[in-house]
Design an enzyme around this catalytic site. Structure first.
Site, PDB file in Angstrom:
ATOM      1  N   GLU A  90       0.819  -1.163   0.076  1.00 42.83           N
ATOM      2  CA  GLU A  90       0.088  -0.160   0.245  1.00 42.83           C
ATOM      3  C   GLU A  90       0.970   1.228   0.116  1.00 42.83           C
ATOM      4  OE1 GLU A  90      -1.640   3.076   3.015  1.00 42.83           O
ATOM      5  OE2 GLU A  90      -2.119   0.949   3.665  1.00 42.83           O
ATOM      6  N   GLU A 165      10.331   2.158   2.310  1.00 40.37           N
ATOM      7  CA  GLU A 165       8.801   1.962   2.880  1.00 40.37           C
ATOM      8  C   GLU A 165       8.844   0.743   3.849  1.00 40.37           C
ATOM      9  OE1 GLU A 165       6.635   4.422   2.860  1.00 40.37           O
ATOM     10  OE2 GLU A 165       8.189   5.658   1.484  1.00 40.37           O
TER      11      GLU A 165
END
Length: 621
Positions: A90, A165
Site C-alpha cells: 500500500e 517504505e
C-alpha cells in the site's frame, strides 16, 4: 402552490428520463456486462453492478446528484504471515508509477488539487485506494494517478522503494551499530507499543487461528524483516490484477466516459487471471481458547490493578445482515448505553475500573469482545462467570423493550442521516459496501440498503428474537476465547536488548566486504531519499489550472414558498426521512461567573436522574 407542484413534476420526469438514458448508455458498453441495476432509495442513487468482460473486474456505480465525486479501487489481500506485505505494498505503490515516475507523486499532486479525500488503507483482508473531489478535472487526475499507481508501480524497477517504505538494514559506518529501519517497520513498532494494539492482535489471533485474520496485515515488527524483495513483488503480481479488483464510482459524473477510460487505459491491457483470494472461514473450536501475554508498563506504574481481561466470541458471517445489525443493537443495550445492564453487572462485581466492549463487524466473521481494564489476573475466571451468568439472566428475564426500541431508533437515525462530518458521504457509503462486496461479489448493496432491516428489527422487539441471538451466538458460541494481558516492567528495555543482541550477532557473521556493502547501501538509500525527482518527471504530474476552477460558488438550490401564510425557504434535497427539531434557550440572564458551567450542564443533563425518570429511562426516551 400549484406552480411548485407542476415544477416538481417536470423535474421528476426529467430525472426519470435522465436515469433511463444513463441506463441505456451503460447497457450499450460492449466491454462490460450489467449484472444488476436497481434504484437504491436509501442513498438516492441509481446503482449498477458490472463486470468487465475481458478481465472479470467488478465495478459498482452509484449515480446521483452529489458533486463530491468518489473513486475507489480495492483488492482482496489475505495474508499467511506477519510480515505486513499488504501494508508495505500500500505504501510503495504510491511512490511513483509508469506514467508518473516521481518518487512521491501524491505530495506533488496535492499541490495542484482540490481533493476532498486522498488516502489508502490496509485492512485485515483488503487494501483500498479511495479519492474524492468536487472538481471534474481534478477527479479525473486523481483517478488516473491511482489506477496507474496500483497497476503500474515503479516497485519492479527501483528496489529502494521497498527498502525505504518496508524495511532495510542500516549501518552508518563499519564500526557502527546495525539497525533496522523503514517507514512501515517504524509505524508498526508504534502500534505494538500500544496496549490496545497488542490486545487487538492477540484477540484476532485467539479467535481465527486457521485463517488469514490470525496474522497481522499491517506487519509485526518482529517479522517484517523476514519479508524478501521477491516475496513482496510476488504478492503484488498475484493480487494487484483487474481480476481481483473491486472498483467503485459515486456521484454526479459522466459514468459512461469514466467506464470507457478505465477499460481503454487499464483493464483492456489484461486478460482474465484465476486468483485464489478467498477469505476463509474459521472452523468451530473443540474448546474455548485461552491466551496470556504481556504488555509494557513503566517502572513507576503498579502491576496491581493493571491486568487487562478480554472475553471474545465470533458471531455469524457478515452476509447475514439482519443478525449482524441486530447484534449492533445488543452491543449498545448490553454494554454501551447509560446503565447498560451487562456492563453494570461487571462493574458491580468490582472487576476492572474501565469496562468496555468492541463489536467488529467489518470482517467476514464479526466478533464481540468485552474488556475489563485495570483489573487483576485473579479476576479472570470471575470475569467470565459474571458475563455468562449475566447473559443467562438477561435471556431468562428478557431485555427491556424500551431500551431495544430506543437503540434501534438511534442507530437507524445515524444510518439515515449519513452525517460523516468532514468525510465525503460517497466515501463512507463505499466503505460500507465493501463490508459485504468482497465476501460475495453479487451482494454489493446489502449494507447500503437497510431501511427494511431496521423495520424488521423493530417488529422483532415484541418477540424473543434478541434474547435468542444472545443464546445462539454468545452462550452457545462455537468460537470463544479469553485473552489476558499482564503488565510487565522493563519489557520495552528487554525487547530492545533482544533486538540489539540479535542484530549484533548478525553483524558478527558478516565479512568485511558484506559490511562495506551495507555501509554503501545505507548511503545510497539516503542519497536516493534526498535527491529531488527530475524536473521533466515533475512536469508529468497533472495539475489544475486556475481556469479549471469555477469562480462561482456552488449554487444553493432553494425556493421561497408560502406555507400557511408563512414565508418559508424550501430546499429540495434528499433526507432519507430525517428531520430536525432544535430547542434553544436564552442565556443572557445567566451571571458571568456561571457561564463556564453551561457546557458542563449540557454534557451532564442527559446522564442524571430526573423527577420522572432514572438516567437509563431518560436515555431510552
Amino acid at each position: 402552490m400549484l406552480v411548485y407542484n407542476v415544477l416538481d413534476l417536470i423535474l421528476e420526469e426529467a430525472m426519470t428520463l435522465e436515469a433511463k438514458n444513463l441506463n441505456e448508455q451503460i447497457s450499450n458498453l460492449k466491454e462490460y456486462e450489467v449484472i444488476l441495476h436497481k434504484n437504491i432509495e436509501e442513498v438516492d442513487s441509481e446503482g449498477w453492478f458490472l463486470k468487465h468482460k475481458k478481465t472479470g473486474a467488478r465495478i459498482v456505480l452509484l449515480a446521483n446528484d452529489d458533486d463530491n465525486k468518489v473513486f475507489n479501487i480495492g483488492f482482496r489481500t489475505p495474508v499467511n504471515n506477519d510480515t505486513g506485505v499488504p501494508h508495505i505494498i500500500e505504501h510503495t505503490v504510491l511512490c511513483g508509477s509508469k506514467k508518473y515516475p516521481v518518487k512521491d507523486p501524491f505530495m506533488e499532486l496535492v499541490k495542484g488539487s482540490l481533493n476532498t479525500f486522498l488516502n489508502a488503507m490496509t485492512y485485515p483482508d483488503k487494501t483500498i485506494y479511495p479519492v474524492a473531489s468536487y472538481n471534474d478535472k481534478d477527479f479525473k487526475n486523481l483517478m488516473e494517478t491511482y489506477m496507474d499507481a496500483v497497476f503500474n508501480p515503479n516497485i519492479y524497477d527501483e528496489k529502494k522503494i521497498f527498502l525505504q517504505e518496508g524495511w532495510h538494514y542500516e549501518l552508518e559506518n563499519k564500526d557502527g551499530e546495525l539497525t533496522y529501519n523503514g517507514v512501515v517497520y517504524n509505524e508498526m513498532k508504534g502500534v505494538y507499543s500500544s496496549v490496545d494494539g497488542v490486545m487487538d492482535r492477540a484477540t484476532l489471533h485467539s479467535l481465527y487461528p486457521d485463517t488469514s485474520y490470525s496474522y497481522e496485515s499491517g506487519g509485526n515488527p518482529d517479522n517484517i524483516p523476514e519479508l524478501s524483495y521477491e516475496e513482496y513483488l510476488d504478492f503484488h503480481r498475484k493480487y494487484y490484477h483487474p481480476s481481483n479488483s473491486f472498483i467503485y464510482l459515486y456521484g454526479d459524473m459522466d459514468m459512461e466516459e469514466k467506464l470507457r477510460f478505465i477499460d481503454k487505459e487499464y483493464l483492456s491491457k489484461y486478460d482474465t487471471l484465476e486468483i485464489d483470494s478467498e477469505i476463509k472461514m474459521q472452523k468451530p473450536f473443540d474448546k474455548p481458547a485461552e491466551v496470556e501475554s504481556y504488555y509494557p508498563i513503566s517502572d513507576g506504574e503498579s502491576e496491581e490493578d493493571n491486568t487487562i481481561l478480554s472475553w471474545n466470541v465470533v458471531l455469524d458471517t457478515t452476509l447475514n445482515k439482519e443478525d449482524i445489525l441486530a447484534f449492533q443493537v445488543l452491543d449498545y443495550v448490553l454494554m454501551t448505553m447509560p446503565g447498560a445492564v451487562l456492563k453494570q453487572k461487571i462493574i458491580d462485581a468490582g472487576i476492572g475500573k474501565n469496562v468496555e466492549s468492541t463489536y467488529e463487524s467489518g470482517i467476514l466473521q464479526p466478533y464481540w469482545s468485552i474488556v475489563a481494564k485495570y483489573a487483576n489476573y485473579e479476576d479472570k475466571d470471575k470475569f467470565k462467570s459474571i458475563i455468562k451468568s449475566g447473559l443467562e439472566e438477561i435471556v431468562q428475564n428478557g431485555i427491556e423493550k424500551e431500551s431495544l426500541i430506543a437503540t434501534i431508533n438511534n442507530l437507524e437515525f445515524k444510518y439515515r442521516e449519513s452525517d460523516f462530518g468532514r468525510w465525503p458521504r460517497g466515501l463512507m457509503i463505499g466503505l460500507q459496501m465493501y463490508e459485504s462486496w468482497i465476501y460475495d461479489e453479487n451482494q454489493p448493496f446489502i449494507y447500503v440498503e437497510c431501511n427494511e432491516t431496521y423495520a424488521f428489527l423493530k417488529k422483532m422487539v415484541e418477540t424473543d428474537y434478541f434474547e435468542n441471538l444472545i443464546e445462539k451466538y454468545v452462550l452457545n458460541s462455537k468460537i470463544e476465547s479469553t485473552v489476558v494481558l499482564k503488565p510487565k516492567k522493563g519489557l520495552v528495555a528487554e525487547t530492545e536488548k533482544e533486538l540489539a543482541d540479535k542484530l549484533a550477532a548478525k553483524k558478527a557473521t558478516l565479512s568485511k566486504s558484506e559490511i562495506d556493502k551495507l555501509v554503501a547501501d545505507t548511503k545510497a538509500l539516503k542519497k536516493y531519499q534526498e535527491e529531488p525527482s527530475p524536473e521533466e518527471d515533475l512536469k508529468k504530474i497533472p495539475m489544475l489550472e486556475i481556469s479549471d476552477i469555477d469562480p462561482e460558488p456552488r449554487p444553493i438550490k432553494s425556493q421561497i414558498r408560502e406555507i400557511n401564510g408563512i414565508p418559508t425557504v424550501y430546499y429540495d434535497c434528499f433526507t432519507n426521512g430525517i428531520g430536525y427539531a432544535i430547542l434553544s434557550f436564552d442565556c443572557k440572564n445567566i451571571p458571568t461567573e456561571l457561564l463556564p458551567y453551561i457546557g458542563l450542564l449540557k454534557n451532564t443533563a442527559g446522564y442524571m436522574n430526573t423527577e420522572n425518570y432514572n438516567y437509563t429511562q431518560l436515555a431510552n426516551k
